[in-house]
Design an enzyme around this catalytic site. Structure first.
Site: not given
Ligand code: NAD
Length: 486
Positions: A172, A247, A281, A385
Site C-alpha cells: 500500500k 521505520e 526522514c 518533527e
Molecule cells: P504516515 O505515517 O502518515 O503514512 C505512512 C503510510 O501509512 C501511508 O501509506 C499511510 O496511508 C499509511 N497509514 C496511515 N494510517 C494508517 C493506519 N491506521 N494503518 C496502516 N497504515 C496507515 O507518514 P507520511 O506522512 O506518509 O510520511 C512522513 C513520515 O514518514 C515522517 O514522519 C518521516 O520521518 C517518516 N519516514 C521515515 C523513514 C524512515 O526510514 N525512518 C523514511 C521516510 C519517511
C-alpha cells in the site's frame, strides 16, 4: 488525467465498490490522477491472491528469485526518465533530484539485493558430533506500507528483499503519491511475474493500511512512516504476533565541531537541511554549532541557503521544489509562527516562495527554506518533527554540551558530525543515541549496512542481511553424526 487501478492477482482493477480518491501535483495544484479508495474487501482479495501464489513462488531457489530481481531492475532502468518525471509530478520534487535519487535508487535496490544474495553462503555451525544448518523459509504474505516522501525508492527497498526471500506481497503506497507504485505494478505485469506474487492496493491509511495490519493472513508488516502511525501499526499487529519492522520519524542533529572544514560543513548542513524540501526522514533539522565558529558558519550557511533556486520542479536547474501539499505547507508555517512565539528569530525564509511559477490550477505549495535561531534546544520547534524546509540553529560551548543537546530528542534515527579529526568524529558518533551517524558527509549509503532508528524512530533494521532476515524465518536443522556416541 490518469485513472490508477489496484493490481490484484495479476489484474488491474477498480476498488470493489468503485470509490475513488484524487491525487494532486503539489507544485501546480492540479489534479493529476484518481486512485481506487479501496476497503477491507479489496485487501482480502489481495491476500487471497497472494496466498494462491505463495507456494510456487516460495519454492523457487533464492538464485532464481535473484534473477527475477535483476530482470525487474533492468526493466525499471529502461523507465528511469518516466519514473523520475512521474515522481517529480506527484511529489513536487525537482526533476534533477527525482532522477538522481528516486529513479536511480529504485533500480539499484533491486540490483543490490540480487547481487548481495549471490554473495551469501549457507549458515552452518559445527559441533564435535553434529552439524547445524540454518534453513531460511519465506515469512509468507507480507504487508508493505510506505510514505510519500520517497515513494518508489522506499517501496522498492521493501519489495526487493521481500521477493528475494520468497514472500508474496500486499503493498500500500501513500495515497498522496501513488503513481510510481503503479509503474512498478505495470513493470511486474509486463515481465509476467507470476500472478498474485505482488499485489498493490491503493487507498487511505485508516482503511487499506489498517485492513492490511488486521488481516490474519498477513504474517509480517514492514512499515515506513510517521511515529504516530507506527504506534497504531504496533498496537494492531504486535498482539497478532506478526513480524514487524518500523521505520519512523526523525529529528536529526547536524553537529559542527570547532575544527570542522567550514566549507564542507556548510555545504553538508545545507544539503542535510533542505534536500527534498527537508522532507527526508534523515534530514538534519537541528543544526548544533560550536560557539567559537558560530558567527562565520551562520554567515556562510545563510548565504548558501539563499542561493538555493526554488521553483518549477521540471526545470533542470531547480534545486528545491514544493512541499508535498497545501496542508503540509500550513503545518510547516505553523511551526515558523511557533518559533517566533517561542522567542526565535527568522534568519532567512519564513514566507511562501514567490517563484513566479504558477500551475494551470493556481499556485503550488512553495515555501522558502527557513532558518530560525535563538531557540532553546528544548523548544517545541527543536524537538518535534516538522518534516519540511525549516531548521533551527543552536550553539554549544563544549562537546559534552553538544552531546546532551543532540540526545535531547525522543527520536534517534540519524545525524552528522563535522570535524577534521576523524578519530574524534568517530568517538563523538558513538555517544549519540541514534541508528546512523555520518562523519563529514550526509546520506552516504552503502546498502549492506544496517538502516533504522532507536527510541521513537523505529524498531528493527533494514538493509543487506537485516532485510533478508526480516523477510525470512529461520529453521535450525541439527544433524547428528551417526558415528558419534549419543
Ligand atoms: P504516515 O505515517 O502518515 O503514512 C505512512 C503510510 O501509512 C501511508 O501509506 C499511510 O496511508 C499509511 N497509514 C496511515 N494510517 C494508517 C493506519 N491506521 N494503518 C496502516 N497504515 C496507515 O507518514 P507520511 O506522512 O506518509 O510520511 C512522513 C513520515 O514518514 C515522517 O514522519 C518521516 O520521518 C517518516 N519516514 C521515515 C523513514 C524512515 O526510514 N525512518 C523514511 C521516510 C519517511
Amino acid at each position: 488525467m490518469l485513472e490508477i487501478k489496484n493490481y490484484i492477482g495479476g489484474v488491474f482493477q477498480a476498488a470493489l465498490d468503485g470509490e475513488t480518491l484524487e491525487d494532486y501535483n503539489p507544485a501546480t495544484a492540479e489534479c493529476i490522477a484518481t486512485i481506487p479508495r479501496s476497503k477491507v474487501n479489496d485487501v482480502q482479495m489481495a491476500v487471497d491472491a497472494a496466498h494462491s501464489a505463495q507456494s510456487e513462488w516460495g519454492a523457487l531457489s533464492m538464485l532464481e528469485r535473484a534473477d527475477w530481481l535483476d530482470r525487474i531492475a533492468d526493466a525499471l532502468e529502461k523507465k528511469h526518465e518516466h519514473i523520475a518525471q512521474t515522481e517529480s509530478m506527484d511529489t513536487g520534487k525537482p526533476i534533477s533530484l527525482a532522477r538522481r535519487v528516486d529513479a536511480s535508487r529504485s533500480v539499484s535496490n533491486f540490483r543490490f539485493f540480487a547481487g548481495f544474495s549471490r554473495e551469501q553462503s549457507e549458515m552452518t555451525f559445527e559441533m564435535a558430533d553434529a552439524m547445524n544448518y540454518v534453513h531460511r523459509s519465506p515469512v509468507g504474505t507480507v504487508g508493505l506500507i510506505t510514505p510519500w516522501n520517497l515513494p518508489l525508492y522506499l517501496l522498492s527497498w521493501k519489495v526487493a528483499p521481500a521477493l528475494l526471500m520468497g514472500n508474496t506481497i500486499v503493498a500500500k503506497p501513500s495515497e498522496i503519491t501513488p503513481l510510481t507504485a503503479n509503474i512498478l505494478a505495470e513493470t511486474l505485469h509486463e515481465l509476467d511475474l507470476p500472478s498474485g506474487v505482488f499485489n498493490l492496493v491503493h487507498g487511505l491509511g485508516p482503511e487499506v493500511g489498517q485492513s492490511i495490519l488486521e488481516a490474519p493472513g498477513i504474517k509480517g508488516i514492514s512499515f515506513t512512516g510517521g511515529t504516530a502511525t507506527g504506534r497504531i501499526v504496533a498496537r494492531t499487529a504486535a498482539p497478532m504476533f506478526k513480524k514487524l519492522s518500523l521505520e519512523l520519524g526523525g529529528k536529526n542533529a547536524t553537529i559542527v565541531l570547532k575544527d570542522a572544514d567550514l566549507s564542507l560543513a556548510v555545504d553538508g548542513a545545507v544539503r542535510a537541511a533542505f534536500t527534498n524540501s527537508g522532507q527526508v526522514c534523515l534530514c538534519g533539522s537541528r543544526i548544533l554549532v560550536d560557539s567559537a565558529i558560530a558567527e562565520e558558519f551562520t554567515k556562510r550557511f545563510i548565504e548558501k541557503v539563499n542561493s538555493i533556486s526554488i521553483g518549477n520542479p521540471s526545470l533542470d536547474e531547480t534545486v528545491m521544489g514544493s512541499v508535498i501539499s497545501p496542508e503540509h505547507l500550513e503545518k510547516v508555517e505553523s511551526y515558523i509562527e511557533l518559533g517566533l512565539a517561542e522567542g526565535g528569530t527568522v534568519l532567512t525564509g519564513g514566507t511562501r516562495a514567490m517563484t513566479g511559477f504558477t500551475g494551470p490550477d493556481g499556485v503550488g505549495a512553495f515555501l522558502r527554506p527557513t532558518v530560525v535561531s535563538g531557540l532553546s534546544y528544548t523548544s517545541r520547534c527543536a524537538t518535534e518533527e516538522i518534516f519540511g524546509p525549516m531548521v533551527t540553529l543552536h550553539t554549544f560551548d563544549s562537546e559534552e554540551e553538544a552531546i546532551v543537546m543532540a540526545n535531547h530528542s525522543e527520536y534517534g534515527l540519524a545525524g552528522s558530525v563535522w570535524t577534521k579529526d576523524l578519530e574524534r568524529g568517530r568517538n563523538f558518533a558513538t555517544k549519540i543515541d541514534t541508528g546512523i551517524v555520518w562523519v563529514n558527509t550526509w546520506l552516504h549509503r552503502d546498502l549492506r549496512t544496517p538502516f533504522g532508528g532507536v527510541k521513537n524512530s523505529g524498531v528493527g533494521r533494514e538493509g543487506g542481511k537485516w532485510s533478508m532476515e526480516f523477510f525470512s524465518e529461520m529453521t535450525n536443522i541439527c544433524v547428528k553424526n551417526p558415528d558419534s556416541p549419543e
